[in-house]
Design a protein around this motif. Structure first.
Motif: not given
Length: 335
Positions: A269-298
């Protein structure tokens, strides 16, 4: 939205690199800055004991947590597309409950030589796979495609069954073993080793590449079953591939770090707010944000109450509550 991608994605990669460095350089051990850089550069005068902390504990842990965050975020985005449900997440099909029941049962009931030989992670992965098979079996009707609503309901039923089994194990188990099991249930990457990193990394690369390659079909799926099929998308087969990808990523993530919630629900959802719903751009940003958030929280889990370590699930639930409420309010207004 596409215009934002050439800007947002490099920025997210830069932030990811900084977060990875922070996760490697900061921790509970007292290490001077000179020693930190000497260790990273492989200098001969680097302290051996501190080198072991960096290379054998922090680096594999940070890499594993980053890949897990990216994998869970990717799985969540794919599940939300496959089921056309904004509240879907990787654990919707009972995967976390099946893994929990298998892992808790192994920790409490199996002899040490069994868990040492096979490992709790492998047993947890088997439990997640079993839950997935049960959900698909309950959802399927011969000659009919899978109905997303029936899949959700079947996943809820399977989750409840395995949650009850987990609670039963915890209630009658030995208190010492129960404490160990509870720590695993709340999510932790404290025991991550190098040999656990390659498998989940390869799975993320393969599944991420497949998802981006099929981005147009995923976009069409959001239009609905009939329109997607009119565009030539074989929705039933695509949905089954998504389910298999989800169980692979989620099962491996749970096997390495236990139950890590909210990443697959909130990050897409965070990625869609930032970039929209097109999967070609949504999925790379989603993976990058997921890695950032979990490393920071850990990293926060390791340092906030040092030398004690908080479970990942505790801080994730705390940080995920505000955006989760915002998503619910947005869905309510949209309805």
């Amino acid at each position: 939205m596409v215009v934002r991608f050439p800007i947002l994605f490099p920025i997210s990669l830069l932030v990811l690199g900084l977060v990875v460095l922070a996760g490697i350089l900061w921790g509970t051990a007292e290490i001077s800055w000179a020693d930190r850089f000497a260790i990273l550069l492989g200098s001969d005068d680097a302290p051996r004991g501190l080198s072991l902390i960096i290379w054998q504990w922090r680096i594999p842990r940070v890499l594993a947590v980053g890949v897990i965050g990216a994998g869970l975020a990717l799985a969540g985005a794919l599940m939300q597309t496959a089921l056309r449900n904004p509240m879907a997440d990787p654990y919707l099909m009972g995967l976390s409950s099946g893994a929990s029941a298998a892992a808790v049962g192994a920790i409490i009931w199996l002899p040490d030589w069994v868990t040492d030989s096979f490992g709790v992670p492998a047993i947890a992965f088997i439990g997640a796979a079993l839950a997935f098979l049960m959900t698909i079996t309950l959802s399927g009707r011969r000659g009919h495609p899978l109905d997303p609503l029936i899949v959700i309901l079947a996943g809820v039923a399977v989750s409840l069954m395995f949650q009850s089994l987990t609670a039963f194990f915890l209630y009658i188990g030995d208190p010492h073993a129960t404490r160990t099991a509870l720590g695993w249930l709340m999510g932790t990457a404290g025991n991550t080793a190098w040999h656990e990193v390659p498998m989940i990394t390869v799975a993320l690369i393969v599944i991420g590449g497949w998802a981006i390659f099929n981005a147009n079909a995923l976009d069409a799926t959001l239009l609905g079953e009939e329109r997607a099929q009119a565009l030539g998308v074989r929705t039933a087969r695509l949905r089954m591939w998504i389910f298999l990808a989800t169980v692979t990523l989620t099962g491996l993530a749970v096997a390495v770090a236990g139950i890590v919630g909210f990443v697959g629900l909130i990050i897409p959802h965070m990625a869609r707010i930032l970039i929209g719903a097109r999967h070609r751009v949504l999925l790379p940003l989603t993976m990058a944000l997921g890695a950032i958030v979990l490393i920071a929280v850990d990293l926060l889990c390791r340092t906030i109450l040092a030398p004690e370590e908080l479970p990942l699930g505790v801080l994730l639930a705390l940080f995920a509550a505000p955006p989760f409420i915002m998503i619910l309010r947005g869905l309510h207004r949209a309805a």
